[in-house]
Write a protein that holds these residues in place. Sequence first.
Motif, short mmCIF file in Angstrom:
data_model
loop_
_atom_site.label_atom_id
_atom_site.label_comp_id
_atom_site.label_asym_id
_atom_site.label_seq_id
_atom_site.Cartn_x
_atom_site.Cartn_y
_atom_site.Cartn_z
N UNK A 1 24.03 -24.18 35.04
CA UNK A 1 24.93 -24.62 33.99
C UNK A 1 24.84 -23.53 32.87
N UNK A 2 23.60 -22.89 32.48
CA UNK A 2 23.67 -21.97 31.19
C UNK A 2 24.28 -20.59 31.77
N UNK A 3 24.44 -20.23 32.92
CA UNK A 3 25.08 -19.05 33.39
C UNK A 3 26.45 -19.38 33.49
N UNK A 4 26.89 -20.71 33.80
CA UNK A 4 28.38 -20.93 33.75
C UNK A 4 29.04 -20.90 32.31
N UNK A 5 28.09 -21.43 31.32
CA UNK A 5 28.67 -21.39 29.77
C UNK A 5 28.62 -19.84 29.25
N UNK A 6 27.55 -18.96 29.84
CA UNK A 6 27.42 -17.69 29.37
C UNK A 6 28.94 -17.12 30.04
N UNK A 7 29.22 -17.36 30.93
CA UNK A 7 30.64 -16.74 31.74
C UNK A 7 31.87 -17.46 30.85
N UNK A 8 31.92 -18.58 30.90
CA UNK A 8 32.96 -19.28 30.20
C UNK A 8 32.95 -18.93 28.80
N UNK A 9 31.98 -18.87 28.01
CA UNK A 9 31.82 -18.74 26.48
C UNK A 9 32.11 -17.41 26.12
N UNK A 10 31.64 -16.60 26.74
CA UNK A 10 31.60 -14.95 26.39
C UNK A 10 32.38 -14.31 27.49
N UNK A 11 32.23 -14.15 28.71
CA UNK A 11 32.76 -13.59 29.80
C UNK A 11 34.27 -13.74 29.65
N UNK A 12 34.79 -14.63 29.77
CA UNK A 12 36.36 -15.13 29.92
C UNK A 12 37.11 -14.62 28.76
N UNK A 13 36.59 -14.94 27.60
CA UNK A 13 37.12 -14.56 26.43
C UNK A 13 37.28 -12.94 26.14
N UNK A 14 36.05 -12.32 26.51
CA UNK A 14 36.17 -10.95 26.69
C UNK A 14 37.20 -10.48 27.39
N UNK A 15 37.41 -10.97 28.61
CA UNK A 15 38.39 -10.27 29.27
C UNK A 15 39.79 -10.45 28.82
N UNK B 1 43.23 -26.11 18.73
CA UNK B 1 44.04 -26.68 20.00
C UNK B 1 44.91 -25.98 20.55
N UNK B 2 45.65 -25.03 19.57
CA UNK B 2 46.77 -24.05 20.10
C UNK B 2 46.04 -23.03 21.06
N UNK B 3 44.62 -22.40 20.73
CA UNK B 3 44.34 -21.45 21.33
C UNK B 3 42.78 -21.54 22.35
N UNK B 4 42.56 -23.00 22.27
CA UNK B 4 41.26 -23.38 23.15
C UNK B 4 41.28 -22.84 24.51
N UNK B 5 42.60 -22.61 25.10
CA UNK B 5 42.64 -22.28 26.43
C UNK B 5 42.06 -20.69 26.61
N UNK B 6 42.30 -19.86 25.64
CA UNK B 6 41.51 -18.48 25.42
C UNK B 6 39.96 -18.50 25.22
N UNK B 7 39.53 -19.26 24.11
CA UNK B 7 38.32 -19.00 23.71
C UNK B 7 37.30 -20.30 24.26
N UNK B 8 37.92 -21.49 24.79
CA UNK B 8 37.24 -22.54 25.28
C UNK B 8 37.91 -22.96 26.53
N UNK B 9 37.86 -22.12 27.46
CA UNK B 9 38.94 -22.63 28.59
C UNK B 9 37.89 -23.62 29.49
N UNK B 10 38.72 -24.34 30.26
CA UNK B 10 38.01 -24.98 31.38
C UNK B 10 38.08 -24.28 32.61
N UNK B 11 36.97 -24.09 32.92
CA UNK B 11 36.49 -23.14 34.29
C UNK B 11 35.99 -23.99 35.22
N UNK B 12 35.72 -25.26 35.22
CA UNK B 12 34.83 -25.82 36.20
C UNK B 12 35.43 -25.46 37.52
N UNK B 13 36.70 -25.35 37.74
CA UNK B 13 37.24 -24.98 39.04
C UNK B 13 36.78 -23.87 39.67
N UNK B 14 36.20 -22.92 38.78
CA UNK B 14 35.89 -21.76 39.30
C UNK B 14 34.38 -21.45 39.96
#
Length: 377
Positions: A106-120, A354-367
């Motif tokens: 779970x913490x590895x997932x949060x690391x990817x979602x909260x930092x990795x995805x916004x970075x890219x 609300x407008x930008x959560x898709x980029x900074x707090x994305x729902x990546x559970x599907x991944x």
Amino acid sequence: MTSPSTPHTAPPASPAGIPADASAAPTVPAPRDAVVEQRPARRRRDPFFDNAKFMAIVLVVAGHSIVKLRDVREAHALYMFVYTFHMPVFIVITGYFSRNFTFSGRKAQKLIVNLGVPYIVFETAYSTYHWAVGHSKFEISILDPYYLTWFLMALFLWRLSTPVWQQIRWPVAAAVVISLLSAMTALPGELEMHRTLGLVPFYVLGLVLKPEHFETLKRPMARVLGGITLALALAFTYFVADRHMTTEWMYWRKGNADMHVNNLVGSGMRLGLLVAAGILVIAFLTMVPARQTWFTNLGAATLYAYLLHGFATKLMEYMGWYDLPFLHTLPGVAVTAATGAVFATILCTPPVRWLMHWALEPDMSWAFVPLRRPKSV
């Protein structure tokens, strides 16, 4: 710029995992209502840290707003003063709330979602923006952070290193040595290595801090001493550092050779900056309100302000708006810094989230899939 919360302290457990205060008497089924009441309370956010993050992000955005106005001496001195400690504040707080990081699924997932995805996302966005508006060569480099995205890259690497630091006997001292040695080497630009290794002592400092350390900073006498320290540091910056020191030292992005100093002088400068920044981080935190304020909730969204404000500051640069003569006066600097502070506040508000959560707090559970474990032989 993460979203910290106050750690919940559980009763000490016995070797079997049973709370130490459990009774040895036979177990009697509790009423259903009683079971509900015994559930751990939801962890509450400590307003102190959200207040600190909001105040720090205001300094970050205001500082970036006046970066092109440093021909005004007051602007240059203020810029140097703020840049000495504004990012170390975030790094220390981030380290403090990374103390429990492990490599669990779970913490590895949060690391990817909260930092990795916004970075890219923002590395791509800023590079494209630089090409489209700044009229530069189109180039996207995932390993070579552009502009503000260096912090996400560095934080990703720092957090991965957390379990290592937690097993070292003197982690802060080791981190300082690494910081000093890193400046003696010509490191590659990829992964922002000079900043990642140079600023790591602040992250490690956060890892070793305890709640009682922050409680000490909330005392009235600490606030008085902190205010005096900040005032003296600002005066020193204006009358001494502003005249004899280049701001490039505050960026932590070059080694000693690139700063045109030998390793002895470079190590002395870097060690002095580490100590000065540490003192100013403490002084700054003494000025932070411990109670709920009008901006407390905004402090939970400082990453939005950090990553989004760069589009506005870069636009001013690309369009030549910084060339307006009025801005290169003391009133112009004050107006620009105040505008930056207001803009930072707006970027932390719920509509922007609300407008930008898709980029900074994305729902990546599907991944993600459940953690794969090797089969026993």
